[in-house]
Design an enzyme around this catalytic site. Structure first.
Site, PDB file in Angstrom:
ATOM      1  N   ASP A  50       0.827  -1.212   0.000  1.00  0.00           N
ATOM      2  CA  ASP A  50       0.000   0.000   0.000  1.00  0.00           C
ATOM      3  C   ASP A  50       0.859   1.260   0.000  1.00  0.00           C
ATOM      4  O   ASP A  50       0.633   2.194  -0.779  1.00  0.00           O
ATOM      5  CB  ASP A  50      -0.926  -0.021   1.218  1.00  0.00           C
ATOM      6  CG  ASP A  50      -2.267   0.626   0.921  1.00  0.00           C
ATOM      7  OD1 ASP A  50      -2.616   0.740  -0.271  1.00  0.00           O
ATOM      8  OD2 ASP A  50      -2.972   1.012   1.867  1.00  0.00           O
TER       9      ASP A  50
ATOM     10  N   ASP B 287      -8.842  -2.168   2.338  1.00  0.00           N
ATOM     11  CA  ASP B 287      -8.699  -1.552   3.659  1.00  0.00           C
ATOM     12  C   ASP B 287      -9.738  -2.086   4.643  1.00  0.00           C
ATOM     13  O   ASP B 287      -9.610  -1.884   5.854  1.00  0.00           O
ATOM     14  CB  ASP B 287      -8.831  -0.031   3.555  1.00  0.00           C
ATOM     15  CG  ASP B 287      -7.755   0.567   2.662  1.00  0.00           C
ATOM     16  OD1 ASP B 287      -6.639   0.037   2.664  1.00  0.00           O
ATOM     17  OD2 ASP B 287      -8.041   1.560   1.966  1.00  0.00           O
TER      18      ASP B 287
END
Length: 372
Positions: free
Chosen positions: A221, A281
């Site tokens: 990420d 997420d």
């Protein structure tokens, strides 16, 4: 018959490997004895094995054949657990993350083609996930299913109606997916169902796998949000470019939760602005939350201490993510805050309770693959 068929398939696939499933109630071993035969051993306990457990074995090894060493971690106690897949190999986790990186790069270079493939997959997967969630809710509230026989085939009226509703919702979203003013409601509904179904299907077998997966995806990420702008022509990160689409008025990937900014909408009636939260997420920390919930069951924790603590840590991490986003004025990789909050909270809790060894080792089911 189904169990024998699965054994036959496994025997044809397992060449020089020995697979052993250890369970408190039984042990099953598949071993190649010579070049012509495969032998299967089942060591039952002294007490009677419920038929439900045998059905669970069959479903476990069916998934073993389909996914090549992915094995279910469920105990066969419910319909939801019967199709659960457990990630237990660090190598498989690394390969999984590598494939994610490759797919993201492909989406960056071939967005205009692959976006329609992702949209089609999302329609199918989200409709299936919504059906699974609604079917579970119906079972929970005790809604009985009426069966109808047509040409010697039995159909559940409830299942047919639910399938029709779910397919209709997915089709409506697919047709009107670019209508910003209201379609975000359906996208979020389908997205929630997709995330829940994913976390129900995939489970992490122990905390070691949780640490490896979450740490790798944290690096993934951060790299694709903060590092890739130095390599792209327009200075925009690959992650943001793929999430928002290269063209503001073009097709967008349905892999985010869209939350409208109503204050901005009131100031500009010509359009709506959205805050987005990627499914990853939600799913990635959610897998750790689900593991904590299962661990509470394994240790018979009535207060659900691990589950509640991990949920609170996730909430605090999300609050910090939005706070940093508002202060910095730029998008943030949510895993940068969610992963440390959830992992550190789980480690501290297990250490304080003196259960770190058990928490690290995880499930009482052990899967082992050995070469002859």
């Amino acid at each position: 018959i189904a169990f024998d068929a699965v054994l036959l398939i496994i025997n044809s696939l397992v060449n020089s490997r020995q697979l052993i499933l250890l369970h408190p109630d039984f042990t099953i071993s598949f071993r190649r004895k010579d070049s012509d035969k495969h032998l299967a051993y089942i060591t039952p306990p002294t007490h009677h094995i419920p038929s439900l457990h045998i059905h669970s074995i069959t479903s476990h090894y069916s998934y073993l054949v389909m996914y090549n060493h992915y094995l279910s971690g469920g105990g066969g106690e419910s319909k939801a657990n019967g199709g659960e897949l457990s990630l237990y190999s660090p190598l498989k986790v690394i390969v999984f993350v590598a494939l994610m990186c490759g797919m993201l790069v492909l989406m960056y270079f071939f967005y205009n083609i692959l976006v329609y493939v992702i949209i089609a997959i999302f329609c199918f997967a989200s409709a299936s996930a919504l059906f699974s969630c609604l079917d579970a809710v119906m079972d929970l509230i005790g809604c009985n299913s009426l069966s109808v026989s047509v040409r010697n085939r039995s159909f559940s009226v409830r299942s047919v109606l639910l399938a029709a509703v779910c397919i209709t919702i997915a089709v409506i979203w697919g047709v009107y997916r670019n209508e910003d003013r209201w379609i975000w409601i359906l996208q979020d509904l389908l997205g929630i169902a997709f995330c829940l179904n994913f976390m129900k299907t995939i489970s992490l077998s122990n905390f070691k796998i949780c640490v490896i997966l979450l740490s790798l995806l944290l690096v993934y990420d951060v790299f694709f949000v903060f590092i890739t702008p130095f390599f792209t022509k327009n200075g925009v990160s690959i992650m943001v470019q793929v999430a928002l689409g290269p063209d503001a008025s073009g097709e967008k990937l349905p892999v985010v939760m869209r939350i409208p900014r109503f204050s901005a909408w009131a100031q500009n009636l010509c359009g709506m602005q959205f805050s987005i939260l990627g499914y990853g997420d939600i799913i990635i920390p959610g897998l750790l939350v689900a593991y904590c919930s299962r661990f509470d069951v394994w240790i018979n924790s009535r207060k659900k201490i691990y589950f509640i603590s991990c949920c609170i840590a996730y909430l605090l991490g999300m609050i910090l993510t939005f706070a940093v986003m508002l202060l910095s004025g730029m998008g943030q990789p949510a895993l940068l805050y969610l992963v440390p909050f959830t992992l550190i909270t789980s480690v501290v809790l297990a250490g304080c309770r003196g259960e770190m060894k058990q928490f690290w080792a995880g499930t009482p089911y052990e899967v082992r693959a050995e070469k002859k």
